[in-house]
Design a protein around this motif. Structure first.
Motif: not given
Length: 628
Positions: A370-388, A415-423
């Motif tokens: 997944l072409p994102k860096f660790a700092f993207h995952y710590k940013s609230q505004r990138h979480r929806e994109t990453i989850n999608n 905090e991102l997806n509930g350890c995959g539970e969301m999917y």
């Protein structure tokens, strides 16, 4: 190295390592100084362009490396389906020696060869002469020289080094002993030297000719077929004038056929064309992209990690990710690092892609990035994109019949997806099984605790892995001392009550610490001399204490039967996989039909998961001898 190395096998600058480029530095500085200070009519643009050509050749080859590794990982149109291991990567580590060698010779030629200084930009008569000389004498002489190299005397002393690679990569094309490269350089210099002596040499044809040689060399060793059939249908004589990757691949698997350089005409003339040339070409074109059994989804960590991933520099990806980047990346490559990082996370950020393919027993294993860096995952505004992106990857894999997908690094954060539970909640009819890897990671942590340990210190974010590991330790009667009140409260809320106590002072007797994200320098300094730090997090802690021991993040050695492992997974050593990745593989091998993610804790299954991993050949990473 050749089976019986002959004279001039080693490159003269081998002891210099990466510092070999310093040999070029005086010539580069002299050419720049001369160009700046000389009168307009005395300026030598060709001399100035030599260093630019060197850099272009390196970049050109690196592009081929990245494209080839990505295409062969997909499997579509792949020619030879056999593994590449670390031994081959190490042997081909110095592929750029020939670029340095050619660059030095070009500077010397510019200084001493008549007609090679102050060249015009373009002369058509020189370009035509060079093309004719290559198609005639160069191709003819190379064919017979190559056949001579396969004589036992020369093969055992020189050419067997090149043929050690049955499965080729683009850079395999230039991995030869020094003596062999001297011969190739003399051969390829015929068009350039002749044009120079005739006074009709120019800059563009030289650059074009060397680019052509590099392009054809890389293409012939890329291990995937790219020539469409219609080219040969539209122009049938093309098969005599241009070889294909499958044509040259047969030379590496059969050894005694398909000797030609780039134009197969001499193989057809002298009857050395392999009988399987046409059939291999057809089979390679028809080969479809394979569907894996298991996918491990990971992401980039630091900006410099673009070089260490498998599609980056082979010499770096075959080694663990550094805690501090090499000096040449920090000081010289930062503009390219920023540019490529931005391109990767912008233009290619809408979906995941495969970058590694392994085999283990009957399973085909893919690693997707997944072409994102660790700092993207710590940013609230990138979480929806990453989850999608993760969700799209899961649905695509499910449609293709993939059995298991494991979520690596920060793709499984609560905090991102509930350890995959969301999917799982959103798509209850998923046939693919999601594994967040926390059960396997917790099992590795628990079994990393030295025998006889009665008490450990806990410090770090109480993740799902931490809760499971602490629960298992408490079941064994091991006391867990928690440094922070908020972490103690979270562990108790997660169901861990017995044997978990809050630290009352800073004088800690335990010499085993369980550490995760957030541990500070001053907290590490409170540990006793000789303390063993065992991480339960995805990322390793900073190693600040020279008088203490730092164990690996949760990981295991892969079985010897695992194939095509030629790169390191982030900071882990060779043939070591993260526990999160191992968890997905074991899940598929055991044929478990439930998801192992989200709120599924599996506190009581850690032993079963651990035993399953050992049964399938995975081995734990040994502790320091002082803690065994």
């Amino acid at each position: 190295m050749a089976s019986r190395p002959g004279a001039l096998t080693e490159w003269p600058w081998s002891p210099l390592g990466s510092f070999k480029y310093l040999l070029v530095a005086p010539f580069v500085m002299a050419s720049m100084h001369s160009y700046v200070t000389a009168e307009d009519e005395e300026k030598d643009l060709g001399r100035l362009m030599i260093v630019a050509l060197m850099l272009w050749r390196i970049v050109h080859s690196q592009i081929w490396i990245s494209v080839s590794r990505q295409r062969t990982a997909m499997g579509r149109k792949k020619i030879v389906d056999k593994p590449i291991e670390f031994e081959q990567v190490d042997r081909e580590r110095t592929w750029d020696d020939q670029v340095v060698f050619n660059t030095l010779l070009m500077y010397l030629a510019n200084m001493f060869l008549p007609g090679s200084s102050r060249l015009p930009l373009w002369r058509p008569d020189g370009a035509i002469l060079m093309a004719l000389l290559h198609a005639g004498p160069v191709e003819f002489l190379y064919y017979w020289f190559h056949r001579a190299l396969h004589h036992h005397f020369l093969y055992s002393r020189y050419h067997s080094h090149h043929h050690s690679s049955i499965v080729t990569e683009p850079i395999t094309s230039v991995v030869h002993p020094f003596a062999e490269h001297i011969a190739y350089t003399l051969l390829f210099a015929i068009p350039i030297v002749t044009a120079s002596l005739c006074g009709i040499l120019s800059i563009v044809p030289v650059i074009a000719y060397l680019t052509y040689i590099d392009f054809m060399n890389n293409m012939g060793h890329c291990n995937f077929e790219l020539f469409p059939k219609r080219l040969f249908h539209l122009f049938p004589p093309l098969k005599f004038l241009c070889y294909t990757p499958s044509f040259h691949s047969l030379h590496h698997t059969q050894f005694r056929t398909n000797y030609s350089l780039f134009m197969p005409i001499y193989d057809y003339i002298y009857g050395t064309t392999d009988k399987g040339t046409e059939s291999l070409y057809e089979r390679s074109l028809e080969r479809e992209e394979e569907s894996p059994d298991v996918i491990h989804l990971t992401h980039l960590t630091t900006l410099d990690s673009i070089y260490q991933m498998r599609l980056g520099f082979p010499s770096l990806s075959s080694r663990p990710l550094w805690s501090r980047a090499p000096w040449y990346l920090t000081y010289f490559m930062w503009p390219f690092t920023l540019l490529f990082s931005f391109s990767l996370t912008s233009a290619l950020s809408s979906r995941t892609f495969v970058f590694e393919r392994n085999r283990f027993r009957s399973l085909t294993l893919h690693s997707h990035l997944l072409p994102k860096f660790a700092f993207h995952y710590k940013s609230q505004r990138h979480r929806e994109t990453i989850n999608n992106i993760i969700e799209a990857a899961i649905l695509e894999a499910d449609e293709k019949g993939v059995r298991v997908m494991s979520l690596g690094l920060m793709n499984n954060r609560e905090e991102l997806n509930g350890c995959g539970e969301m999917y799982v909640q959103k798509h209850p009819k998923l046939k693919i099984k999601l594994v967040d890897g926390s059960s396997m990671a917790a099992a590795v942590v628990v079994n990393s605790i030295p025998k006889g340990t009665t008490e450990v210190v806990f410090r770090g974010n109480p993740t799902k892995v931490a809760s499971a590991a602490v629960f298992a330790l408490c079941q064994r009667g091991i006391k867990v001392v928690v440094l922070r009140t908020e972490e103690h409260i979270k562990l108790v809320k997660s169901g861990v009550v017995k044997n978990v106590v809050l630290a009352t002072n800073n004088n800690f007797s335990p010499v085993v610490w369980l550490v995760g994200d957030g541990i500070r320098k001053e907290e590490q300094m409170q540990a006793k001399e000789g303390t063993l730090f065992i991480p339960f997090s995805d990322f390793p802690p900073d190693e600040l204490r020279e008088d203490c021991f730092y164990h690996s993040t949760p990981a295991m050695f892969v079985p010897k039967s695992a194939q095509n492992i030629d790169s390191c997974e982030n900071w882990l050593g060779r043939r070591v996989m993260s526990a999160w990745r191992v968890g997905g593989i074991v899940h598929a091998l055991e044929g478990w039909e439930e998801h192992d993610c989200g709120e599924t804790r599996n506190f009581f299954r850690l032993h079963a998961i651990w035993e399953a991993a050992l049964r399938h050949g995975f081995q734990p990473i040994l502790l320091p001898s002082s803690h065994l």
